[in-house]
Design an enzyme around this catalytic site. Structure first.
Site, PDB file in Angstrom:
ATOM      1  N   SER A 155      39.085  46.779  34.263  1.00 27.53           N
ATOM      2  CA  SER A 155      37.838  46.406  34.701  1.00 27.53           C
ATOM      3  C   SER A 155      37.830  46.289  36.166  1.00 27.53           C
ATOM      4  O   SER A 155      36.520  46.468  36.783  1.00 27.53           O
ATOM      5  CB  SER A 155      37.695  44.876  34.378  1.00 27.53           C
ATOM      6  OG  SER A 155      37.325  44.453  33.198  1.00 27.53           O
ATOM      7  N   ASP A 169      27.590  43.704  32.539  1.00 31.18           N
ATOM      8  CA  ASP A 169      28.722  42.685  32.265  1.00 31.18           C
ATOM      9  C   ASP A 169      28.234  41.422  31.950  1.00 31.18           C
ATOM     10  O   ASP A 169      27.275  41.139  31.294  1.00 31.18           O
ATOM     11  CB  ASP A 169      29.307  42.831  33.826  1.00 31.18           C
ATOM     12  CG  ASP A 169      30.823  42.721  33.568  1.00 31.18           C
ATOM     13  OD1 ASP A 169      31.182  41.487  33.457  1.00 31.18           O
ATOM     14  OD2 ASP A 169      31.609  43.577  33.784  1.00 31.18           O
ATOM     15  N   HIS A 174      33.421  37.299  35.063  1.00 25.98           N
ATOM     16  CA  HIS A 174      33.811  38.541  35.279  1.00 25.98           C
ATOM     17  C   HIS A 174      32.890  39.454  36.209  1.00 25.98           C
ATOM     18  O   HIS A 174      33.381  40.149  37.165  1.00 25.98           O
ATOM     19  CB  HIS A 174      34.077  39.024  33.862  1.00 25.98           C
ATOM     20  CG  HIS A 174      34.661  40.635  33.758  1.00 25.98           C
ATOM     21  ND1 HIS A 174      34.041  41.719  33.595  1.00 25.98           N
ATOM     22  CD2 HIS A 174      35.816  40.950  33.948  1.00 25.98           C
ATOM     23  CE1 HIS A 174      34.644  42.646  33.531  1.00 25.98           C
ATOM     24  NE2 HIS A 174      35.916  42.283  33.693  1.00 25.98           N
TER      25      HIS A 174
END
Length: 971
Positions: free
Chosen positions: A383, A165, A225
């Protein structure tokens, strides 16, 4: 879990993201300065591309894309063949990919893709939760029965989840104790202690850094994120602070694959996702979580997934956030567990993707998790759904330590809860159901059969395309992943009205754990209905049943594509329903076979119809001029009326195709042309090397169309190893253009192009850099350039050795209102120039037979019609054609009705511009049929003349059919 992938592209635009130039292609992003290639040879050394190619495109660097692979397994050796080429030239990667594919040692080439994160970036960030006890009541954990699962298994430090990620804040108060530490590496000694190719990778690796330079600190460069994703997979649980996480004790490997200055609207893009997957698999990750993706299929990416599975890692990926049913990657790759998103009452999240590629669903709406700098946030998206499944996979891996990666995924999938009562609109499109952690850990008797390969056999004309009126026989390779079956049965169903079942599955019987079985090729047989729609992907539901086990999955195949492959004994050319030649999907060129001679390699890159009346009135399907960054797509000026079909035998030849389209929605404007396209070929060795192409252009407007030119654009690639030594020329003696590979070998395939229906021929030769005529089509083909190639006659009819293309054309023509213009071409091939010349001569002789057979066909016309004379302009003779229908005009109804008389009185007369009758060509009774009359104007001067057809039941009848047309004599 998946067995089929679809490749597709969207309209290309180009943008600059931060400091690096990135090209955006609809929903797809890729680097503008590099491509990825795979070599065919087993273990290529660097520099396998030709110096010629490297110099032309400014190749500055070639590196192994997946370096540091130590073992020699089949999957490892395949990854070692994949290299990244960086270049300094301004070429679009798509064009470089097109050129490098010609080299015989290249298996495939594609862009270096980047991927979007699959979450809502606008939700609120909070300093902390109210209490840790409140976090244990987090709804997503309650929905999936997390507390009950923890009574069975709380995970292990020996199980590793890699978060591929934007990095992880590995100092976060609720993550630090669960962060993986590389046991073979000594911190900060500057040495690659474990020999894995990465120095001081204590907690993972950062592939992107701030500006593209990798380092050993996989912390997020800013709050993006990855930290949120990591907390959902395995935040430290039962520690009295922060949040609880399904993964509990499972370790987290931080793999940062973003570059801080590569962003879209401020949101990070994943630049090195698959390099990150390879790293994770090589360094002991059991589970790999990917909360990102895109809509473009990649051969490179599927190979990395295969590699990760071979190394013992299960890849779990988010299904996407666009409420679309299209395949989303990596979630839709073979072997990946695809995760859709639901809310806390098991309804599909409004934004979640769905479809036949989904495996399971998981909560993904308003999910609390960790955030950078020891903060917490509530976020939504697939996600969030995917890492929750990844955390559960960590528990399953510990509960069933002997499971393979795919067995872990299947255990989770079949243990899911059915949620279709409240998602009836998405029946069988949200996977098996919403995950249930308790069931996944406790159900030791689960079963799971899956299809991992298909065999499709065409029962029809064997042209490789599944078409109306044909059957498809389908065989399956099936693997049983979990407990043994005793009496497994497969059945099939569909809601698609385009097919019907001829044979519908049957019994597989007993299958042991991990046993694989191949069914017969006709285990399933379907019939494509005669009126089936075109260009359709048919979804068929496969249903499994075995005692108390029930399951399903989808298979998909395409029918009635909008292209056909016209073949002779030696030649094959692909044509589509909108005027394209060679392929139906420029620039990907996966739909169709191009042009192939004697079963060799494809010899072309692009072919297209183009016509117009000026540089500002061009309609076509050829490549366009692209944008400021050189991103080139094709013009799409035609709308299909009748999809292309091939008939064998045809009405007028042994094989022929037909399609019809118009330019009603052309940009910037329509010319009002309706086009019919026929292709013809004949059996016999003497006819094996050529195919005729006929265009009928109908003027549907009320105005005469003048200065009309029509032609075909051909971009040839005649040599698989080099592209700069092709040659194009025109034979003025025999009236045809030809191309060949100028490699010094007298035995070299030659392709010839000729206009047959007129002596007003044009042939325009182009080279890659425009030195011959200043027309450079490879970097964008403008309307002005297209007009030049159509209307320049034979002024630019040859090019020396280069990367070449050509336009064969006819004009100028005039088309009266509601009249048709016929323009005929032939494409021929030969082993050398003399052989091609002979084949062209045979083709031209055969063309005369074709014209005769069409015009003398015993089919009664249904209308009276006077056609445009041919040729026009003419000198000194021209042919006038007309049709007489088997009906006559009624004086009462003013309509033509069947006639009881034996034929009609027909007069065909010619007048000068003053209206004086100068010739009577026909004055007699004629039956229904098609007629041609030759008019010799040797005794007349240049100028405009008119010819008139009068048809009546009797001489001077008031209900006569009368039509007049204009022709031009030029001496």
């Amino acid at each position: 879990m998946k067995f089929k992938a679809v490749i597709f592209w969207l309209v290309i635009v180009s943008i600059n993201l931060a400091q690096s130039k990135i090209i955006q292609d609809g929903d797809t992003y890729y680097f503008a300065d590099r491509i990825i290639v795979k070599y065919k040879n087993s273990q290529p050394s660097l520099g396998k591309i030709s110096n010629q190619f490297a110099n032309k495109f400014g190749i500055t660097e070639e590196i192994e894309t997946y370096s540091n692979i130590k073992d020699e397994s089949t999957e490892s050796n395949e990854l070692k063949k994949i290299h990244t080429l960086k270049f300094s030239s301004p070429f679009n990667p798509i064009y470089i990919i097109k050129e490098i594919k010609k080299q015989k040692n290249i298996e495939w080439a594609e862009p270096h893709y980047l991927y979007e994160l699959t979450f809502d970036p606008n939700d609120q960030v909070y300093d902390t939760l109210v209490t840790y006890e409140d976090s244990l009541k987090m709804m997503h954990l309650k929905v999936i029965n997390a507390k009950q699962a923890w009574d069975i298994n709380q995970g292990s430090e020996d199980v590793i989840i890699a978060i591929v990620d934007t990095g992880i804040d590995w100092l976060h108060e609720d993550l630090a104790d669960n962060i993986w530490n590389n046991p073979g590496e000594i911190d900060n000694n500057g040495i690659d202690d474990d020999g894995n190719g990465y120095i001081d990778d204590i907690r993972g690796w950062d592939f992107g850094g701030l500006s593209g330079t990798p380092d050993n600190n996989p912390n997020e460069d800013r709050a993006d994120h990855g930290t949120h994703v990591a907390g959902l997979a395995s935040a430290v649980t039962n520690n009295g602070i922060g949040i609880a996480s399904i993964g509990f004790n499972t370790k987290l490997m931080a793999v940062k694959t973003s570059i801080d200055n590569i962003r879209n609207d401020g949101i990070a893009l994943i630049s090195y996702g698959y390099e990150g997957i390879q790293y994770a698999a090589d360094n002991g990750a059991n589970i790999i979580s990917c909360s990102w993706g895109g809509y473009s299929y990649s051969y490179n990416s599927q190979e990395v997934i295969d590699y990760a599975i071979s190394k013992g890692a299960l890849v779990i990926a988010a299904a996407g956030n666009n409420s679309r049913k299209d395949p989303f990657y990596p979630a839709s790759y073979n072997g990946v567990l695809s995760v859709a998103g639901t809310n806390f009452v098991d309804q599909k999240a409004s934004w979640s993707n769905y479809g036949t590629k989904i495996d399971v669903s998981s909560p993904g709406v308003n999910i609390w998790s960790t955030w950078k700098n020891s903060l917490y946030a509530r976020k939504s998206g697939t996600s969030m759904a995917a890492p929750i499944v990844a955390g559960l996979a960590g528990l399953v891996a510990n509960q069933f330590p002997n499971f393979t990666p795919l067995q872990i995924g299947e255990q989770i999938r079949v243990a899911s809860d059915d949620i279709y009562q409240i998602n009836s609109s998405y029946q069988n499109k949200l996977g098996y159901g919403r995950i249930n952690a308790q069931n996944a850990l406790s159900n030791s008797s689960a079963k799971s059969a899956r299809i991992n390969d298909l065999t499709l056999l065409e029962v029809g004309n064997k042209n490789g395309i599944f078409e109306s009126g044909e059957n498809i026989k389908i065989g399956f390779k099936i693997t049983n992943y979990l407990n043994s079956t005793s009496n497994l049965n497969l059945s099939f169903s569909t809601n698609d009205d385009n097919i019907e079942f001829v044979k519908n599955g049957g019994n597989i019987g007993a299958l042991n754990t991990l046993q694989e079985i191949q069914t017969s090729v006709d285990f399933l047989e379907v019939s494509i209905k005669p009126n089936a729609a075109t260009d359709v992907d048919v979804d068929v539901l496969v249903t499994y049943a075995d005692n108390n086990y029930s399951d399903y999955e989808w298979i998909t195949f395409s029918i009635n594509p909008t292209y056909q492959i016209h073949t002779t004994e030696n030649l094959e050319i692909t044509f589509n329903s909108k005027g394209s030649i060679g392929f139906d999907d420029f620039p990907e060129n996966t739909k169709g076979n191009g042009l192939v001679f004697k079963n060799d390699l494809n010899l072309m890159y692009e072919g297209a119809l183009l016509y117009g009346t000026s540089s500002t009135n061009i309609n076509n399907t050829a490549r366009n001029d692209g944008d400021l960054d050189g991103n080139i797509t094709k013009d799409n000026d035609f709308t299909t009326i009748t999809p292309i079909v091939i008939s064998t035998p045809g009405t007028f030849s042994d094989k022929e195709s037909y399609t019809k389209f118009n330019d009603a929605f052309a940009t910037p404007q329509s010319l009002g042309i309706e086009t019919e396209v026929y292709t013809y070929s004949f059996d016999g060795e003497e006819n094996a090397d050529f195919i005729f192409i006929r265009y009928l252009f109908k003027n549907t407007t009320g105005n005469t169309i003048t200065n009309f030119y029509a032609g075909q654009y051909w971009d040839f690639d005649l040599d698989e190893t080099s592209y700069d030594d092709d040659l194009v020329n025109y034979d003025f003696t025999n009236n045809f253009g030809y191309v060949y590979d100028d490699n010094g070998d007298p035995i070299s395939t030659h392709i010839g192009l000729a206009l047959l229906s007129s002596n007003q021929v044009g042939f325009f030769a182009m080279d890659v850099d425009g030195t011959n005529n200043n027309v450079i089509s490879w970097d964008g083909f403008t309307d002005e350039e297209k007009w030049t190639t159509l209307s320049s006659g034979l002024d630019y009819a040859s090019v020396d050795s280069s990367d070449i293309s050509a336009v064969i054309s006819g004009g100028p023509f005039e088309i009266l209102p509601n009249e048709k213009l016929q323009v005929d071409f032939v494409v021929a091939a030969g082993d050398n120039l003399q052989n091609l010349t002979n084949n062209m001569a045979v083709a031209k002789n055969k063309y005369n037979d074709l014209v005769t057979s069409i015009e003398n066909e015993n089919i009664l016309p249904t209308t009276f019609e006077l056609y445009q004379n041919y040729p026009n302009p003419f000198n000194p003779t021209t042919t006038i054609k007309y049709s007489i229908a088997s009906k006559v005009k009624s004086e009462k109804s003013n309509r033509f009705i069947p006639s009881g008389v034996e034929g009609f009185i027909v007069r065909l007369t010619v007048y000068d511009v003053l209206g004086r009758e100068i010739a009577t060509l026909v004055n007699q009774k004629q039956k229904s049929g098609i007629y041609e009359i030759n008019f010799d104007a040797s005794n007349y001067s240049s100028g405009v003349y008119y010819y008139k057809l009068t048809v009546g039941a009797s001489q001077g009848s008031s209900n006569s059919f009368i039509q007049t047309k204009k022709m031009l004599l030029l001496k």
